[in-house]
Every structure is written in C-alpha cells, then in structure tokens.
Write a protein that holds these residues in place. Structure first.
Motif, mmCIF file in Angstrom:
data_model
loop_
_atom_site.group_PDB
_atom_site.id
_atom_site.type_symbol
_atom_site.label_atom_id
_atom_site.label_comp_id
_atom_site.label_asym_id
_atom_site.label_seq_id
_atom_site.Cartn_x
_atom_site.Cartn_y
_atom_site.Cartn_z
ATOM 1 N N LEU A 59 -1.010 3.055 11.478
ATOM 2 C CA LEU A 59 -0.074 1.971 11.200
ATOM 3 C C LEU A 59 0.968 1.903 12.303
ATOM 4 O O LEU A 59 1.458 2.930 12.772
ATOM 5 N N MET A 78 -1.377 -3.547 2.161
ATOM 6 C CA MET A 78 -2.532 -2.896 1.542
ATOM 7 C C MET A 78 -2.379 -2.797 0.022
ATOM 8 O O MET A 78 -1.268 -2.703 -0.497
ATOM 9 N N THR A 79 -3.514 -2.830 -0.652
ATOM 10 C CA THR A 79 -3.519 -2.761 -2.116
ATOM 11 C C THR A 79 -4.579 -1.763 -2.588
ATOM 12 O O THR A 79 -5.564 -2.131 -3.226
ATOM 13 N N GLY A 80 -4.360 -0.509 -2.243
ATOM 14 C CA GLY A 80 -5.297 0.535 -2.657
ATOM 15 C C GLY A 80 -4.993 1.040 -4.059
ATOM 16 O O GLY A 80 -4.116 0.520 -4.754
ATOM 17 N N GLY A 81 -5.713 2.063 -4.440
ATOM 18 C CA GLY A 81 -5.464 2.731 -5.711
ATOM 19 C C GLY A 81 -6.071 2.009 -6.904
ATOM 20 O O GLY A 81 -6.709 1.005 -6.775
ATOM 21 N N HIS B 79 -12.346 7.326 -3.247
ATOM 22 C CA HIS B 79 -11.977 5.910 -3.411
ATOM 23 C C HIS B 79 -13.211 5.066 -3.134
ATOM 24 O O HIS B 79 -13.865 5.229 -2.111
ATOM 25 N N ILE B 90 -12.268 3.003 -9.993
ATOM 26 C CA ILE B 90 -12.025 2.656 -8.589
ATOM 27 C C ILE B 90 -11.869 3.922 -7.750
ATOM 28 O O ILE B 90 -12.409 4.039 -6.660
ATOM 29 N N MET B 91 -11.076 4.839 -8.262
ATOM 30 C CA MET B 91 -10.724 5.995 -7.438
ATOM 31 C C MET B 91 -10.243 7.146 -8.308
ATOM 32 O O MET B 91 -9.945 6.968 -9.481
ATOM 33 N N MET B 111 -0.804 9.081 -5.017
ATOM 34 C CA MET B 111 -1.046 7.741 -5.554
ATOM 35 C C MET B 111 -0.089 6.719 -4.955
ATOM 36 O O MET B 111 -0.494 5.628 -4.584
ATOM 37 N N LEU B 114 -1.164 6.162 -1.348
ATOM 38 C CA LEU B 114 -2.490 5.550 -1.267
ATOM 39 C C LEU B 114 -2.446 4.054 -1.599
ATOM 40 O O LEU B 114 -3.173 3.253 -1.022
ATOM 41 N N LYS B 115 -1.552 3.674 -2.505
ATOM 42 C CA LYS B 115 -1.470 2.264 -2.904
ATOM 43 C C LYS B 115 -1.024 1.366 -1.767
ATOM 44 O O LYS B 115 -1.497 0.238 -1.636
ATOM 45 N N ALA B 118 -2.875 3.191 2.529
ATOM 46 C CA ALA B 118 -4.295 3.369 2.866
ATOM 47 C C ALA B 118 -4.913 1.966 2.946
ATOM 48 O O ALA B 118 -4.655 1.129 2.078
ATOM 49 N N PHE B 120 -6.866 -0.474 2.085
ATOM 50 C CA PHE B 120 -7.767 -1.108 1.111
ATOM 51 C C PHE B 120 -7.158 -2.442 0.714
ATOM 52 O O PHE B 120 -5.930 -2.576 0.641
#
Lengths: 81, 147
Positions: A59, A78-81, B79, B90-91, B111, B114-115, B118, B120
C-alpha cells in the motif's frame, strides 16, 4: 511497468492491466498520464479520494516515487473479511 | 504461521482441530469465522475479487505484526475468493497463545486489519443487478484503536 486495476476501477477501464513505458516520477503523475488517454480512464480516476494505490504490492500513496517500480495497482478501498 | 487464499471451500471444524492439535504449551485457541450474509435483497452471489500476490503478502505481514504485538504461538488465516453464496464461509482466523487475552486481542486485530488492509473486494450480485460493497468508515475507524 505493469499497471493493474481491480474491482470497479477494472470495470470502468474495461481491462485488468496495462503494460506501459512511462516517464512519470510519481503515482500522481502516472494518474495524470492515464487520465489523458481516454474517457474511460478519466472516468476511473475522476475522484482520487475514492481510490487506493499499491506500489510493488505494498500500500502506498499518490506521492510515492516510481523509480525502479515494476508494478502499480489502483483499486477502491478494500472490503475483506 | 499459515496463510491461505483459495477459491475452494474449507472445513472449519477440521481446520480448527488441526490448528489446535499442532500447538504445544498453548493455553488458548481463539477463532473467528466470517460468513456471507444476504443483506442485499435477493442475493444470488457474493463475488470476491483479490490481488494475487499482494493478498498473500498483506495477510502475512498482518499476521507477523500480530506476533510482534502479543505473545502468540501461531496464527492461521484462510480467506476465500470467487463466487460465494449466502451462509457460505468466507474466511477464518485462528490464534493460539499461552493466555486467552492475547489470543482474543490478536484475533480482533487480525480481523480489523484484514477488513481494510488486505486487497479483497466484494460484489453483491442480486436478481436486480450488481453492486460493489462500499468500505465502511467504521471499519477504517476500528484501526485507530491499535495505534
């Protein structure tokens, strides 16, 4: 240099990747170069606040220098998790 | 440390059992699992895109950071990406530590990072169209508590 696009940035530009020779010294200069290409790039880069950037898969921000860089990526938050 | 990004399903129970079984001297194992919710009306598919290469690096970096902040034995992150449906897993993250306080804190830290750190991106495909899920301010704000 490879320039990658993800999520709606990829959709607006219509392709996942460009490979280009650029004289841009910073990410911001690269963005200016891309915006000048075609309206679809202009549409993708219209609001920089809505974009995030990674330089060589880390990043970064829009002032990051591009000397020696092989890969730049643009994407929304980003919208992970 | 075990970081996996995959399109196939994972077996939550089996993963957690394997993770717990390979720990030695750890008094606590904590796990979190993220599941697809059908918030969007008529959700057909939750499409998860990621940045191959950077995703693995980012997850590894976040896991390493957790290990420097707390006394941990091990970290597991799995993930998924690709097309998921409501109620699919999902993960997951799992942490082990001599004491539960560290295991819980590290799992929450993982968490939170990661939200929003990371690479995604989630897209909801419904009967009436498709929409990228917008990042939430509260997810970004959640990071400030770890400063």
């Amino acid at each position: 240099m490879d320039v990658l696009y993800f999520a709606w940035v990829r959709e607006r530009i219509g392709q996942p990747k460009d490979t280009l020779d650029t004289g841009a010294a910073t990410v911001r200069e690269l963005v200016q170069e891309l915006r000048a290409r075609e309206p679809r790039y202009e549409a993708a880069f219209a609001d920089l606040d809505a974009l995030r950037v990674a330089v060589d898969q880390e990043l970064a921000d829009f002032d990051t220098p591009l000397s020696g860089v092989r890969e730049v990526a643009f994407f929304p938050p980003m919208t992970g998790g | 440390m075990d970081v996996r990004v995959q399109d196939v399903e994972f077996d939550l129970g089996a993963e957690l059992n394997r993770f717990a079984a390979r720990q030695t001297g750890m008094g606590a194992v904590v796990s979190f699992t993220g599941i697809v919710r059908d918030i969007a009306e008529g959700l057909d598919v939750m499409q998860i895109e990621h940045y191959p290469g950077m995703t693995e690096k980012a997850l590894t970096k976040i896991s390493q950071e957790a290990k420097t902040r707390w006394s941990l034995g091990d970290v597991l992150v799995i993930h998924r990406h690709g097309a998921l449906r409501a109620d699919d897993l999902i993960m997951m993250v799992a942490t082990s530590a001599p004491h539960r306080v560290d295991a819980f804190a590290a799992a929450e830290f993982l968490m939170d990072y990661l939200k929003s750190r990371a690479p995604f991106w989630k897209k909801e495909v419904t009967k009436s169209g498709e929409d990228w899920v917008a990042a939430k301010d509260e997810d970004e704000d959640a990071l400030t508590r770890w400063n």
